[in-house]
Scaffold this motif. Structure first.
Motif, PDB file in Angstrom:
ATOM      1  N   ARG A  38      14.373 103.658  55.791  1.00 29.97           N
ATOM      2  CA  ARG A  38      14.245 103.211  54.399  1.00 29.97           C
ATOM      3  C   ARG A  38      15.017 104.190  53.513  1.00 29.97           C
ATOM      4  O   ARG A  38      14.670 105.373  53.445  1.00 29.97           O
ATOM      5  N   LEU A  85       8.861  87.491  59.757  1.00 27.06           N
ATOM      6  CA  LEU A  85       7.706  88.407  59.794  1.00 27.06           C
ATOM      7  C   LEU A  85       7.905  89.656  58.951  1.00 27.06           C
ATOM      8  O   LEU A  85       6.990  90.457  58.779  1.00 27.06           O
ATOM      9  N   ALA A 118       3.400 107.553  68.468  1.00 30.97           N
ATOM     10  CA  ALA A 118       4.496 107.892  67.558  1.00 30.97           C
ATOM     11  C   ALA A 118       5.654 108.603  68.260  1.00 30.97           C
ATOM     12  O   ALA A 118       6.426 109.301  67.625  1.00 30.97           O
ATOM     13  N   MET A 130       3.245 104.853  61.112  1.00 33.02           N
ATOM     14  CA  MET A 130       4.319 105.616  61.754  1.00 33.02           C
ATOM     15  C   MET A 130       3.814 106.899  62.386  1.00 33.02           C
ATOM     16  O   MET A 130       4.475 107.479  63.242  1.00 33.02           O
ATOM     17  N   ARG A 167      10.246 107.671  63.707  1.00 28.07           N
ATOM     18  CA  ARG A 167      10.447 107.093  62.377  1.00 28.07           C
ATOM     19  C   ARG A 167       9.954 108.019  61.264  1.00 28.07           C
ATOM     20  O   ARG A 167      10.544 108.121  60.203  1.00 28.07           O
ATOM     21  N   GLN A 168       8.869 108.722  61.539  1.00 28.86           N
ATOM     22  CA  GLN A 168       8.345 109.649  60.547  1.00 28.86           C
ATOM     23  C   GLN A 168       9.319 110.814  60.343  1.00 28.86           C
ATOM     24  O   GLN A 168       9.595 111.211  59.208  1.00 28.86           O
ATOM     25  N   ASP A 226       7.888  94.166  54.337  1.00 27.58           N
ATOM     26  CA  ASP A 226       7.990  95.371  53.512  1.00 27.58           C
ATOM     27  C   ASP A 226       9.428  95.774  53.205  1.00 27.58           C
ATOM     28  O   ASP A 226       9.661  96.878  52.723  1.00 27.58           O
ATOM     29  N   LEU A 256       6.703  99.236  70.154  1.00 29.70           N
ATOM     30  CA  LEU A 256       5.597  99.544  69.234  1.00 29.70           C
ATOM     31  C   LEU A 256       4.217  99.366  69.860  1.00 29.70           C
ATOM     32  O   LEU A 256       3.212  99.402  69.163  1.00 29.70           O
ATOM     33  N   LEU A 276       6.963  86.339  70.105  1.00 27.74           N
ATOM     34  CA  LEU A 276       7.453  87.724  70.198  1.00 27.74           C
ATOM     35  C   LEU A 276       6.659  88.582  71.184  1.00 27.74           C
ATOM     36  O   LEU A 276       7.025  89.726  71.454  1.00 27.74           O
ATOM     37  N   ARG A 293      -4.932 103.083  68.326  1.00 25.36           N
ATOM     38  CA  ARG A 293      -4.761 102.349  69.575  1.00 25.36           C
ATOM     39  C   ARG A 293      -4.786 103.261  70.787  1.00 25.36           C
ATOM     40  O   ARG A 293      -5.327 102.920  71.840  1.00 25.36           O
ATOM     41  N   ALA A 353      11.026  97.264  61.719  1.00 26.32           N
ATOM     42  CA  ALA A 353      10.087  98.388  61.747  1.00 26.32           C
ATOM     43  C   ALA A 353      10.807  99.710  61.965  1.00 26.32           C
ATOM     44  O   ALA A 353      10.244 100.769  61.727  1.00 26.32           O
ATOM     45  N   ALA A 361       0.798 107.082  63.810  1.00 20.21           N
ATOM     46  CA  ALA A 361      -0.293 106.701  64.715  1.00 20.21           C
ATOM     47  C   ALA A 361      -1.652 106.767  64.046  1.00 20.21           C
ATOM     48  O   ALA A 361      -2.666 106.886  64.729  1.00 20.21           O
ATOM     49  N   ALA A 396       4.456  99.942  60.184  1.00 20.96           N
ATOM     50  CA  ALA A 396       5.669 100.505  59.586  1.00 20.96           C
ATOM     51  C   ALA A 396       5.405 101.429  58.394  1.00 20.96           C
ATOM     52  O   ALA A 396       6.321 102.106  57.943  1.00 20.96           O
ATOM     53  N   GLN A 424      12.148 109.702  58.098  1.00 22.53           N
ATOM     54  CA  GLN A 424      11.881 109.663  56.649  1.00 22.53           C
ATOM     55  C   GLN A 424      11.795 111.079  56.079  1.00 22.53           C
ATOM     56  O   GLN A 424      12.251 111.338  54.969  1.00 22.53           O
ATOM     57  N   GLU A 425      11.239 111.988  56.850  1.00 22.96           N
ATOM     58  CA  GLU A 425      11.151 113.370  56.380  1.00 22.96           C
ATOM     59  C   GLU A 425      12.536 114.005  56.253  1.00 22.96           C
ATOM     60  O   GLU A 425      12.846 114.673  55.271  1.00 22.96           O
ATOM     61  N   PRO A 484      12.835  87.033  64.134  1.00 21.01           N
ATOM     62  CA  PRO A 484      11.700  87.085  63.193  1.00 21.01           C
ATOM     63  C   PRO A 484      11.313  88.500  62.752  1.00 21.01           C
ATOM     64  O   PRO A 484      10.826  88.679  61.636  1.00 21.01           O
ATOM     65  N   ASP A 485      11.506  89.491  63.619  1.00 20.03           N
ATOM     66  CA  ASP A 485      11.095  90.859  63.270  1.00 20.03           C
ATOM     67  C   ASP A 485      12.309  91.758  63.018  1.00 20.03           C
ATOM     68  O   ASP A 485      12.217  92.973  63.104  1.00 20.03           O
TER      69      ASP A 485
END
Ligand SMILES: [Zn+2]
Ligand SMILES: [Zn+2]
Ligand SMILES: [Zn+2]
Ligand SMILES: [Zn+2]
Ligand SMILES: [Zn+2]
Ligand SMILES: [Zn+2]
Ligand SMILES: [Zn+2]
Ligand SMILES: [Zn+2]
Lengths: 353, 353, 353, 353
Positions: B142, B82, B110, C108, B304-305, B85, B102, C82, C304, B138, C110, C103, B308-309, B34-35
């Protein structure tokens, strides 16, 4: 602003050749330059570094002959023509960093302890084991008038150093910090600073006496390296989630505790090295350090701002210093005890005797 | 959003026992949970870690049988219920971190790479050396539609890793960073990222070919460890004030370069360890580390950040990847070259052949 | 892990149209999706935001009909397929941030509260003013089993929010923070968090009752805005060096206190805005803000990680919550008191009556 | 180290009463104190602040009579007895911060511009609109010998100020920064610094000439506030993900641009105020500032470290200064152009004519 009567001669402990001993004798009183003050030292703490300075066993040369001492608390009795923010009669402290250039790339970024032109009290310039000592005005610690000059002395090196280490660790209020050597003189101050900073302390040391002393000062947990069967696991277990402390302060770095610290510190955590055993090496497995993203960081003495902050904590009654006072004339006896490893708290010398 | 026709079987390189070899054969295509998403991998970079995974010589167990690979670039062809995006047809990348919980204390901050429940592509879950690979939605990188899937593949591990190391170093635009191993595949990317981040690079490597490659990429200076008579001094001299670089990125950590790095890095500077030689140890003199306040820090893969950077820099044309493409079926040959130390840039495998 | 008997229907407070009122009635119990949990809410705090949600006077639309509430403490009674790190029977909290995409570029990093897809309890999704509430598993607050569900409820919004503000202020242990509105419910928690973080508090509020309450909680100083003749000077004088507090926490932002805050905060200091009066504006003189390098910063709810940290302080007994409990059926009465400005501490509703 | 022949008298521009004008006349040459140097100013930039100083329209008193100027580049021709790290013949720059106490809590933290005892060139002490000017040695900018004294002059205030603002913004390489007033003199330097720091620039200004100038300097996008129908949307659209720039640098703060900046800056982003219009106010909606966690920050001039960094970027050829040179005797004409808003780049005065 009263004028002070300043004698021509004074008592001092003078190291005349590398290896010692320190000789108690009369020497002339110096005059401050335009950017300096003359401090009538009342009390001075005695630090392990003073012994290293006398013995000359560090990879950094000392002035010779040398008046040691870098935890001096006293009264300003003269000042140079450029000094404007210190009045005669003010209380002030002489610390390890006697002066720095204030203009190099380190000084400009408030890292005066890294200044290549730094003057070191009791090492490259004469220090506080005399009745009248010179220091750069910009560097003397500002002490409030109601500050107990006897008790504050050890804060001027020991206190600042452990406070700086805690700051450099990046540990935030509510997090856990392990202190290796928590039961000693530095350790007892480190526990108190850590608690005043909102941190939870895991004391690490050996023996029941040390355990008791740590618990009395408010350590959340104590791990005895003499009796523990699995030190790494025990330190991790002392944190609620079992992931280990966010930071470790190494007051007694020998290779063994150091390697263990990188094992029990939390992933992304920081190991701070403060202690300075001659000839020792840090050693850590690359793999673990990388995939757990561990930071190992050396922390030297504090800068001027750290000094004032460390003094503030003391002044508010949050840090009590365990000390014992003897006469300046008895300094050599303190060194003897130090060599034998028989000192727990901190010794302070009274320059009037 | 078009529907994709997904075969039941696909070609893959499968390691069937620790020590290898990888076998090129047909295996079933999995279905995403699902994820999760299913990615039709077009190209995948080959990383040294893939060889370690096959050989099983790291202190961390792999899944077995294992499909390796963690630099996969392709097209999303199916997704779980789920996933909102990511659309079918989107371009996406599979990286070392295939998934994480997560929700743990590391993921919440992070630091997903430190998640105790992390899934590692081509290590604890099957990776990108197959035509259809699964990844947690997640976590997939991308990729913009106009991104070249062949060239971007090596960015997904090598690029992210060196970018992360540079970020962790804390070096600011205008400062100097030394890159040890600057002439290799990782090194050439590190130089380009560093320059795009406004840093000045001192390349450190051996031989004239490496020198030329570094200079072509814009390194401000190059120090040849094979011909230098005093490497520490030469690196310091490569900075205008002679105080040494603000940071050092160690792409090839063996004990020798590491110890030297702590000697030539500027006081208050940072040494970043990225390379992962099996069984190696960091070693540094305590005294120097403390009084120069040096930081030694392990840097693992990016989160993850960071991903992308790192991709953004690539996408803007600021980072060119030196690579060579062969068929997925030829993977074992790439491993042979790797073992012989004969690879300079990066190999990419084309999953269609 | 026991199975729980879950009823088909439950009691809830339902707002059926913007402007209110809330109606106490029976509604169906929902089922959790794959990444969600169902929580049997035992207690829920009542927050000013709940009133804004009912009245619809904020520039952000609510779900309608709406079950409000975002300080719910209870027991997990069902979970989606999940969910792996929460067991049935675990204690958990529902907070303002019910869920986020985990995501996007904010998640990403936090900063989940900034997620454009955030679900807000009691605002865009049904909240804790019902006996059984749904929340995203990754977002529910993890509560230890020995946690008092009645007392902890207000920590889940009020506590987290003030703790976050203090963190965002950047104030370090030993520094001074002024808290505007220190005598109210939020204020009393802010004082306690600040002290646990090693900060010195200057309470600012009006009247002798507030003064006493601040002093009892350990504020270092109190300035009464009703009786002070020069508030700016008085706040500055409350710091030992007269330069003003390092940070200001504005719990009650109206234009007047805000402008004063930028006047009395120390140069380089930070003014944190937390309160959310409808239609208010920040206003500060450009000249002074620039040459004193002042920072003005909005602080929303915690992420969180902030949540777990704020709960840790509570759990260690460092923060006591002043609250009063009534039945869920009496919620409308609490809103009436709120409208009349008659609430000092925090109201908690018991969902069993 | 050669000795320099220093005349008794020199040419200077002297403001004799608040409101002006500046009078070109001969005045005596001063002698440096023990911690000062005497600089033979060759060139000086002219800054808007010089006009404010002459007019006396800022809420901060000036010395009177006053020699203005704080962007002076020249040669050290004499030094006091305590000055050790500057030789006669060295090139040096006089900047806004002529001196500071180096010992207060701001100076100790490298925030010399906030020193309550700061000496301001051309404002509280005589500045660089004379042939021989005095400055505190610890504060003069160190200029390399091969530095062009004419072109570097404007870097000493304009350059440092925009560089500091960019640093304070916290924007990291690869992120987007909007510059309001990008087409002016400060703006053109800000664009160049931003690019050298790895940032992407969105220029905001009015008219096609400004657009062209921004694009020529490498701005990634330009938004024309004169022709844009929805400035806020247009600025957001200029970032790839449409979320707006990570930081905004306000070189021309009037209330309108300021309010808009808080609207288009990315959530968690920072708005930096640099411009100093007399009597202006910052104004921002509380609700949006809080829930988007926006930071608004005043940035004054750089400290000594910022100065050297800003000069390094210039010295490496990364920043070209648009300037026009006239004689010192023509200063009053420059002020006239300034008043009429007719200056685009920067004027430099040559003290030899
Ligand atoms: Zn010491
Ligand atoms: Zn220095
Ligand atoms: Zn890899
Ligand atoms: Zn995790
Ligand atoms: Zn609330
Ligand atoms: Zn999100
Ligand atoms: Zn200026
Ligand atoms: Zn100062």
């Amino acid at each position: 602003m009263a004028a002070f009567e300043i004698p021509e001669e004074q008592w001092a402990q003078v190291v005349e050749k590398s290896g010692g001993p320190a000789v108690y004798k009369k020497i002339p009183v110096q005059k401050p330059g335009p950017d300096e003050v003359l401090i009538n030292v009342k009390y001075s703490g005695v630090c392990h570094t003073d012994l290293h300075a006398m013995m000359g066993d560090w990879p950094l040369d000392t002035k010779m002959p040398l008046v040691g001492g870098h935890e001096g608390a006293g009264v300003v009795v003269a000042r140079g023509s450029l000094v404007q923010d210190i009045e005669l009669g003010d209380h002030a402290g002489i610390k390890w960093l006697n002066g720095s250039c204030l203009a190099c790339c380190f000084c400009m970024q408030a890292d005066e302890p890294l200044c290549p032109h730094a003057l070191l009290s009791g090492y490259t310039v004469d220090g506080s084991f005399q009745q009248y000592a010179i220091a750069k005005a910009a560097h003397v610690a500002r002490l409030p008038k109601d500050c107990d000059l006897e008790e504050v002395a050890p804060v001027l090196c020991a206190g600042i150093t452990v406070y700086k280490g805690l700051k450099e660790s990046g540990a935030r209020p509510g997090q856990y910090v392990a202190i290796v050597g928590a039961g000693g003189g530095l350790g007892s101050m480190a526990i108190q600073y850590a608690k005043a900073m909102g941190l939870h302390v895991i004391g690490i040391d050996g023996g029941d006496e040390k355990r008791e002393s740590c618990q009395k000062l408010g350590a959340a947990a104590f791990v005895d390296f003499m009796s523990s069967k699995d030190l790494v696991q025990d330190v991790k277990d002392a944190t609620p989630d079992g992931l280990g402390p966010h930071a470790v302060i190494l007051l007694a770095v020998s290779e063994k505790p150091f390697q263990q610290a990188t094992e029990y510190v939390r992933s992304r955590g920081t190991v701070i090295c403060i202690g300075l055993p001659a000839h020792a090496f840090l050693k850590a497995p690359v793999f673990d350090t990388v995939i757990r993203m561990i930071t190992i960081k050396g922390s030297y003495v504090g800068n001027r701002q750290d000094t004032q902050e460390a003094l503030d904590f003391y002044q508010r009654g949050l840090v009590k210093v365990p000390f014992k006072t003897v006469g300046l004339s008895e300094l050599q006896d303190v060194y003897s005890l130090m060599r034998e490893g028989k000192i727990v708290g901190r010794y302070v010398v009274d320059t009037s005797r």
